[in-house]
Enzyme design. Structure first.
Site, PDB file in Angstrom:
ATOM      1  NE  ARG A 175      38.167  23.012   0.433  1.00  0.00           N
ATOM      2  CZ  ARG A 175      36.867  23.227   0.340  1.00  0.00           C
ATOM      3  NH1 ARG A 175      36.195  22.889  -0.722  1.00  0.00           N
ATOM      4  NH2 ARG A 175      36.226  23.774   1.344  1.00  0.00           N
ATOM      5  NE  ARG A 180      32.263  20.588  -4.537  1.00  0.00           N
ATOM      6  CZ  ARG A 180      31.719  21.535  -3.798  1.00  0.00           C
ATOM      7  NH1 ARG A 180      30.434  21.566  -3.617  1.00  0.00           N
ATOM      8  NH2 ARG A 180      32.465  22.471  -3.256  1.00  0.00           N
ATOM      9  NE  ARG A 209      30.345  14.573  -2.105  1.00  0.00           N
ATOM     10  CZ  ARG A 209      29.029  14.473  -1.972  1.00  0.00           C
ATOM     11  NH1 ARG A 209      28.431  13.308  -2.118  1.00  0.00           N
ATOM     12  NH2 ARG A 209      28.308  15.532  -1.691  1.00  0.00           N
ATOM     13  CG  ASP A 223      35.757  19.880   5.803  1.00  0.00           C
ATOM     14  OD1 ASP A 223      35.779  20.268   4.624  1.00  0.00           O
ATOM     15  OD2 ASP A 223      35.356  20.595   6.740  1.00  0.00           O
ATOM     16  CE1 TYR A 281      31.856  27.225   7.385  1.00  0.00           C
ATOM     17  CE2 TYR A 281      34.099  27.598   8.161  1.00  0.00           C
ATOM     18  CZ  TYR A 281      33.155  27.621   7.137  1.00  0.00           C
ATOM     19  OH  TYR A 281      33.521  28.029   5.891  1.00  0.00           O
TER      20      TYR A 281
END
Ligand code: CP3
Length: 349
Positions: free
Chosen positions: A25, A29, A38, A75, A151
């Site tokens: 990662r 952010r 973004r 992702d 998920y």
């Protein structure tokens, strides 16, 4: 002998010119320039689907820091969408997917993954490859079948993943079929990433630690091994890093059974064990606590010194035990990279 790329050297058993470092990662952010792109893209999926913007954010951490790898910006859940699932990322809740909990739900998914829906990922790889420095490695990735299935079954993030874990214990037909489809889809997806230019691959089985020992063989080792062997029949040999987070002592069996080039370990795994049990056979990636990176200061310096002094550079890929946390001050990452370089000495390794 002229040394090649440090990460590729460690993954293929050659002596690297220095200890490679990259971070799970590493694009995201915590970087203000990521938040800007973004915002411009409007949504996380919009960003993943725009190869120009996705390649820009893939490269952002490499502009700031002296890292040895770029990981394609995408992702692990994009594959669910390419199998026909609905997928959305909401700022407050994270991913939201069509929950898969019956034969009917699985049959509504496509049998084969639609690579057309993943084409931005391949185009991002092509774009990034063109501009990477000669010492930097381009990493492609996918999720482990169990983690992606969890998920899909939950329909998104869930604190304890009870519905998915119960399905893993009961093993209804629909669960087995979902796992098979994810294995096949991951083979197609990784092979296409290699064709697009990925030089190394990482498989993120982030929720491996959810499963009791008696289920690890069939739900982690075998599916990941099937993905790797299936992919290897299609494309040229590329090293694979396995990250089955939370396996603890079972990382050894995981690495051997899946024939991994390196095993990525979470922060709880003891370094003395890593060195004596894992390293004689394979390279190891990890395992700085992402929270220590976020805290910084002396806690960070001493944790880095401990890892670099205990693990030999020729078999180690410096990384975190999990991904960079969004609240991490960007300057802590700069300090981390410098400390790793200093600890190994100028040009050392
Ligand atoms: O630098 C990189 O590593 C880039 C690419 C990358 C992302 N996700 C981008 C992302 C990678 C390798 C992943 C892997 C991923 N995605 C995993 C495995 C690693 C892990 O963290 O355990 C998992 C479980 C996911 C699923 C996922 N994606 C969740 C649960 C969430 C929401 C929570 C969160 O962290 O935001 C995401 C969103 C996501 N994936 C973001 C990024 C940069 C944040 C999205 C945003 O900008 O709002």
């Amino acid at each position: 002998m002229t040394a090649g790329k440090p990460l590729m050297d460690v993954l293929t058993g050659r002596i690297p010119s220095r200890r490679p470092i990259w971070l799970m990662r590493q694009a995201g952010r915590y970087l203000p320039e990521y938040r800007e792109v973004r915002a411009h893209a409007g949504s996380f999926l919009g960003l993943c689907d725009d190869a120009k913007l996705a390649s820009k954010v893939t490269l952002q951490p490499l502009r700031r820091y002296d890292l040895d790898a770029a990981i394609v910006f995408a992702d692990i859940l994009l594959i669910a969408r390419a199998l026909g699932s609905k997928l959305d990322f909401r700022d407050s809740e994270g991913p939201v997917l069509t929950p898969i909990r019956s034969d009917v739900d699985v049959e509504a998914l496509a049998r084969r993954v639609d690579l057309e829906r993943l084409k931005a990922v391949f185009e991002t790889l092509v774009r990034v490859k063109k501009v990477l420095a000669s010492h930097q490695t381009l990493i492609g990735f996918c999720g482990g079948p169990w983690t992606v299935a969890s998920y899909m079954i939950e329909g998104g993030s869930s604190e304890d993943r009870l519905v998915a874990r119960e399905a893993a214990i009961r093993r209804p037909d629909w669960f087995e079929e979902l796992m098979r489809r994810l294995v096949d889809a991951s083979i197609d997806y990784l092979a296409a990433q290699v064709e697009a230019g990925a030089e190394a691959l990482q498989i993120f089985d982030s929720w491996a630690g959810d499963l009791p020992e008696n289920l690890q063989e069939e739900l982690i080792f075998e599916p990941v091994q099937a993905v790797i062997t299936g992919m290897r029949k299609r494309v040229k040999a590329v090293p694979v890093i396995g990250f089955a987070r939370g396996l603890g002592a079972a990382h050894r069996d995981f690495a051997i059974k899946c024939n991994l080039a390196a095993v990525s370990v979470e922060q709880g795994v003891p370094l003395a064990w890593v060195k004596s049990v894992l390293m004689p056979r394979l390279s190891v990636q990890g395992n700085l606590d992402p929270l220590i990176l976020s805290v910084g200061g002396e806690a960070l310096d001493s944790a880095v010194r401990r890892i670099t002094s205990l693990l030999p550079a020729h078999s180690h890929v410096f990384n975190l035990g999990h991904g960079v946390r969004p609240e991490t001050p960007p300057e802590h990452v700069g300090r981390l990279v410098e400390t790793v370089r200093q600890a190994d000495g100028a040009g050392g390794g």
